[in-house]
Write a protein that holds these residues in place. Structure first.
Motif, PDB file in Angstrom:
ATOM      1  N   SER A   1      79.784  45.462  57.663  1.00  0.00           N
ATOM      2  CA  SER A   1      79.999  46.907  57.589  1.00  0.00           C
ATOM      3  C   SER A   1      78.673  47.635  57.729  1.00  0.00           C
ATOM      4  N   GLN A   2      77.652  47.079  57.072  1.00  0.00           N
ATOM      5  CA  GLN A   2      76.305  47.635  57.164  1.00  0.00           C
ATOM      6  C   GLN A   2      75.311  46.657  56.552  1.00  0.00           C
ATOM      7  N   VAL A   3      74.077  46.790  56.958  1.00  0.00           N
ATOM      8  CA  VAL A   3      72.967  46.079  56.333  1.00  0.00           C
ATOM      9  C   VAL A   3      72.216  47.112  55.502  1.00  0.00           C
ATOM     10  N   VAL A   4      72.007  46.801  54.222  1.00  0.00           N
ATOM     11  CA  VAL A   4      71.392  47.757  53.295  1.00  0.00           C
ATOM     12  C   VAL A   4      70.219  47.081  52.606  1.00  0.00           C
ATOM     13  N   SER A   5      69.062  47.718  52.651  1.00  0.00           N
ATOM     14  CA  SER A   5      67.867  47.072  52.107  1.00  0.00           C
ATOM     15  C   SER A   5      66.783  48.090  51.807  1.00  0.00           C
ATOM     16  N   PRO A   6      65.951  47.823  50.776  1.00  0.00           N
ATOM     17  CA  PRO A   6      64.688  48.559  50.663  1.00  0.00           C
ATOM     18  C   PRO A   6      63.765  48.128  51.791  1.00  0.00           C
ATOM     19  N   THR A   7      62.671  48.825  51.955  1.00  0.00           N
ATOM     20  CA  THR A   7      61.690  48.451  52.964  1.00  0.00           C
ATOM     21  C   THR A   7      60.299  48.468  52.354  1.00  0.00           C
ATOM     22  N   GLY A   8      59.424  47.674  52.956  1.00  0.00           N
ATOM     23  CA  GLY A   8      58.041  47.673  52.502  1.00  0.00           C
ATOM     24  C   GLY A   8      57.597  46.330  51.963  1.00  0.00           C
ATOM     25  N   HIS A   9      56.318  46.258  51.634  1.00  0.00           N
ATOM     26  CA  HIS A   9      55.696  45.025  51.159  1.00  0.00           C
ATOM     27  C   HIS A   9      55.054  45.188  49.796  1.00  0.00           C
ATOM     28  N   ALA A  10      55.488  46.210  49.052  1.00  0.00           N
ATOM     29  CA  ALA A  10      54.968  46.451  47.710  1.00  0.00           C
ATOM     30  C   ALA A  10      56.065  47.067  46.858  1.00  0.00           C
ATOM     31  N   ALA A  11      55.851  47.066  45.561  1.00  0.00           N
ATOM     32  CA  ALA A  11      56.828  47.666  44.646  1.00  0.00           C
ATOM     33  C   ALA A  11      56.988  49.146  44.946  1.00  0.00           C
ATOM     34  N   GLN A  12      58.203  49.623  44.792  1.00  0.00           N
ATOM     35  CA  GLN A  12      58.521  51.028  45.034  1.00  0.00           C
ATOM     36  C   GLN A  12      58.676  51.748  43.695  1.00  0.00           C
ATOM     37  N   ALA A  13      58.117  52.948  43.598  1.00  0.00           N
ATOM     38  CA  ALA A  13      58.130  53.685  42.335  1.00  0.00           C
ATOM     39  C   ALA A  13      58.533  55.130  42.584  1.00  0.00           C
ATOM     40  N   GLY A  14      58.924  55.803  41.507  1.00  0.00           N
ATOM     41  CA  GLY A  14      59.291  57.204  41.609  1.00  0.00           C
ATOM     42  C   GLY A  14      60.497  57.402  42.511  1.00  0.00           C
ATOM     43  N   ALA A  15      60.428  58.397  43.395  1.00  0.00           N
ATOM     44  CA  ALA A  15      61.548  58.671  44.296  1.00  0.00           C
ATOM     45  C   ALA A  15      61.843  57.486  45.201  1.00  0.00           C
TER      46      ALA A  15
ATOM     47  N   GLN B   1      61.854  54.462  44.420  1.00  0.00           N
ATOM     48  CA  GLN B   1      62.602  53.431  43.694  1.00  0.00           C
ATOM     49  C   GLN B   1      64.042  53.342  44.190  1.00  0.00           C
ATOM     50  N   GLY B   2      64.595  54.460  44.646  1.00  0.00           N
ATOM     51  CA  GLY B   2      65.979  54.449  45.113  1.00  0.00           C
ATOM     52  C   GLY B   2      66.117  54.562  46.615  1.00  0.00           C
ATOM     53  N   ALA B   3      65.044  54.355  47.363  1.00  0.00           N
ATOM     54  CA  ALA B   3      65.088  54.506  48.815  1.00  0.00           C
ATOM     55  C   ALA B   3      65.591  53.230  49.476  1.00  0.00           C
ATOM     56  N   LEU B   4      66.674  53.341  50.222  1.00  0.00           N
ATOM     57  CA  LEU B   4      67.264  52.213  50.932  1.00  0.00           C
ATOM     58  C   LEU B   4      67.480  52.579  52.390  1.00  0.00           C
ATOM     59  N   ALA B   5      67.342  51.597  53.276  1.00  0.00           N
ATOM     60  CA  ALA B   5      67.693  51.762  54.680  1.00  0.00           C
ATOM     61  C   ALA B   5      69.128  51.284  54.867  1.00  0.00           C
ATOM     62  N   TYR B   6      69.965  52.117  55.487  1.00  0.00           N
ATOM     63  CA  TYR B   6      71.365  51.781  55.768  1.00  0.00           C
ATOM     64  C   TYR B   6      71.525  51.627  57.279  1.00  0.00           C
ATOM     65  N   LEU B   7      71.970  50.460  57.715  1.00  0.00           N
ATOM     66  CA  LEU B   7      72.155  50.184  59.136  1.00  0.00           C
ATOM     67  C   LEU B   7      73.614  49.797  59.381  1.00  0.00           C
TER      68      LEU B   7
ATOM     69  N   GLU C   1      68.674  52.575  42.894  1.00  0.00           N
ATOM     70  CA  GLU C   1      67.476  52.150  42.166  1.00  0.00           C
ATOM     71  C   GLU C   1      67.639  50.735  41.628  1.00  0.00           C
ATOM     72  N   ALA C   2      68.833  50.419  41.171  1.00  0.00           N
ATOM     73  CA  ALA C   2      69.081  49.083  40.631  1.00  0.00           C
ATOM     74  C   ALA C   2      68.947  48.023  41.713  1.00  0.00           C
ATOM     75  N   LEU C   3      69.409  48.324  42.939  1.00  0.00           N
ATOM     76  CA  LEU C   3      69.295  47.344  44.013  1.00  0.00           C
ATOM     77  C   LEU C   3      67.826  47.110  44.370  1.00  0.00           C
ATOM     78  N   VAL C   4      67.034  48.168  44.444  1.00  0.00           N
ATOM     79  CA  VAL C   4      65.599  48.004  44.691  1.00  0.00           C
ATOM     80  C   VAL C   4      64.962  47.200  43.555  1.00  0.00           C
ATOM     81  N   ALA C   5      65.381  47.495  42.313  1.00  0.00           N
ATOM     82  CA  ALA C   5      64.825  46.805  41.145  1.00  0.00           C
ATOM     83  C   ALA C   5      65.122  45.319  41.160  1.00  0.00           C
ATOM     84  N   ALA C   6      66.263  44.938  41.718  1.00  0.00           N
ATOM     85  CA  ALA C   6      66.699  43.539  41.708  1.00  0.00           C
ATOM     86  C   ALA C   6      66.265  42.771  42.944  1.00  0.00           C
ATOM     87  N   THR C   7      65.562  43.450  43.854  1.00  0.00           N
ATOM     88  CA  THR C   7      65.140  42.788  45.089  1.00  0.00           C
ATOM     89  C   THR C   7      63.642  42.976  45.310  1.00  0.00           C
ATOM     90  N   LEU C   8      63.246  44.076  45.947  1.00  0.00           N
ATOM     91  CA  LEU C   8      61.840  44.255  46.318  1.00  0.00           C
ATOM     92  C   LEU C   8      60.924  44.373  45.106  1.00  0.00           C
TER      93      LEU C   8
END
Length: 418
Positions: free
Chosen positions: A9-23, A25-31, A350-357
């Motif tokens: 249905s879609q590929v959903v993921s954070p992006t980057g090579h470092a921990a994400q913080a603040g706004a 923290q909840g940024a995801l790419a939806y494809l 935010e929880a998905l980013v927290a549990a992955t990247l």
């Protein structure tokens, strides 16, 4: 070998090579409708199916997502997997009104697990650990941290860490071993806790380092366990061992554990139920990852870490199961995501980013794990749901259908692949 995941249905993921913080923290790419191609253990392509077919030959293997969404494999950055014995009796006593402290005073708690783990043979402990890794894998975890700390002497700390090394060789889940002889003062040293600190510093830590059995170290810095001053001494020589520092901090009271983690340059600080505003500011300034353990709060019917304040202050937040027999007996990261949102106040993204990247960053692996991006490790989960928000919305069930670890299918149709 090449693997193509299609019909998502879609590929959903954070992006980057470092921990994400603040706004972020909840940024995801939806494809929507994207495919993912793996070459060997690496992600080679993420994007439009027609573009894939133009660039690549047919794959060796196809994995049909059947309308489910694809997310990164979960990274569990705080567990205590290699243990023997269970404490369901203590759990029942807590349900009937006894406190964790009362149970510990009667001979329960960590010391009970220490006795059982010391008594267990290495092969028995390995079998128990492999079963827990199986449950983690079936729930979508592809990388897990695991601590010693139920040996509390040199032979049994080494035994636990050897078990983790053997498990890593035999199981698809990537195991990151952390030395934690400073998990508690063992019964035989209660008359002389300073003597135990010296033993850890002078004998146990150096022996673990010489054997090459750990890449990180942790200390339970807490009132009645190890003071901030003792913690500094316990961690003073870890730089020469090349160990990443983690800390159990501010779980039972505000002892300045978060500030200490920041001062020591810790990669992560866990628990943080009683973290102060000053501690939050210190973590943000240091870039230390705050590892929230909502399973502990739920299991012990305690307060939750103030994750909303942490996010808003710019502290990168990760999530972990803290799988252990006394305060969070679960291997399920999906359950932890639900608890983090419903109990602690994270948003689903935010929880998905927290549990992955962010969890990968806590283990020093954000450069290669935690997101679905070209060049990263092909650790992927296909959910039996069109959107990852279902991990929280459709709680209490395991929505993990397929798991890919390092480009190979490890779970297919909810069954472990041998």
């Amino acid at each position: 070998m090449s693997l193509l995941i299609l019909n998502a249905s879609q590929v959903v993921s954070p992006t980057g090579h470092a921990a994400q913080a603040g706004a972020a923290q909840g940024a995801l790419a939806y494809l929507p409708g994207a495919v993912v191609r793996c070459e060997g253990s690496t992600i080679a392509f993420v994007g439009d199916a027609a573009e894939h077919d133009r660039l690549f030959p047919p794959p060796d293997e196809v994995l049909d997502a059947s309308g489910g969404c694809v997310i990164p494999g979960f990274v569990d950055p705080h567990t205590h997997l290699p243990f023997a014995g269970y404490r369901e009796g203590e759990f029942d006593r807590r349900l009937r009104g006894e406190t964790y402290a009362q149970i510990a005073a009667s001979g329960g708690g960590i010391v009970a697990t220490v006795a059982a783990t010391r008594a267990a043979g290495e092969d028995e402990l390995l079998e128990l650990t492999l079963r827990r890794l199986d449950r983690q894998l079936l729930c979508g975890t592809t990388t897990t941290e695991a601590k010693s700390g139920y040996g509390l002497n040199l032979p049994d700390e080494l035994k636990q860490l050897r078990v983790l090394g053997r498990a890593a060789e035999q199981h698809p889940v990537e195991v990151v071993a952390t030395a934690m002889p400073a998990h508690e003062v063992p019964s035989e040293w209660r008359h002389d806790p300073e003597g135990y600190v010296r033993l850890v510093v002078e004998e146990i830590h150096p022996a673990i380092a010489a054997a090459g059995l750990a890449e990180g170290v942790d200390v339970f810095s807490e009132k009645g366990v190890f003071s901030p001053e003792q913690t500094r001494r316990l961690l003073a020589d870890t730089g020469r061992f090349g160990w990443r520092i983690h800390l159990h901090a501010d779980e039972l009271c505000n002892l300045g554990g978060a500030e200490l983690a920041a001062e020591l340059g810790a990669a992560s600080a866990s628990h943080l139920l009683h973290v102060s505003d000053a501690g939050i500011a210190a973590l943000a300034a240091a870039g230390t990852v705050a590892v929230a353990l909502p399973g502990v709060s739920f299991f012990l019917r305690d307060r939750f870490a103030p994750v909303r304040k942490l996010v808003e202050a710019g502290v990168p937040v990760a999530l972990a199961t803290d799988c252990n027999p006394g305060s969070s007996h679960t291997e399920s990261m999906p359950q932890i995501l639900a608890l983090a949102c419903m109990g602690a106040g994270l948003y689903a993204e935010e929880a998905l980013v927290a549990a992955t990247l962010n969890a990968a960053a806590a283990l020093g692996r954000a450069d290669r794990l935690g997101s679905i991006e070209t060049g990263k490790r092909a650790d992927l989960v296909v959910l039996d749901a069109p959107d990852p928000k279902h991990l929280v919305y459709h709680f209490g069930v395991n929505l993990v259908r397929h798991v890919v670890k390092a480009g190979r299918v490890a779970v297919r149709d909810c069954q472990r692949v041998a």
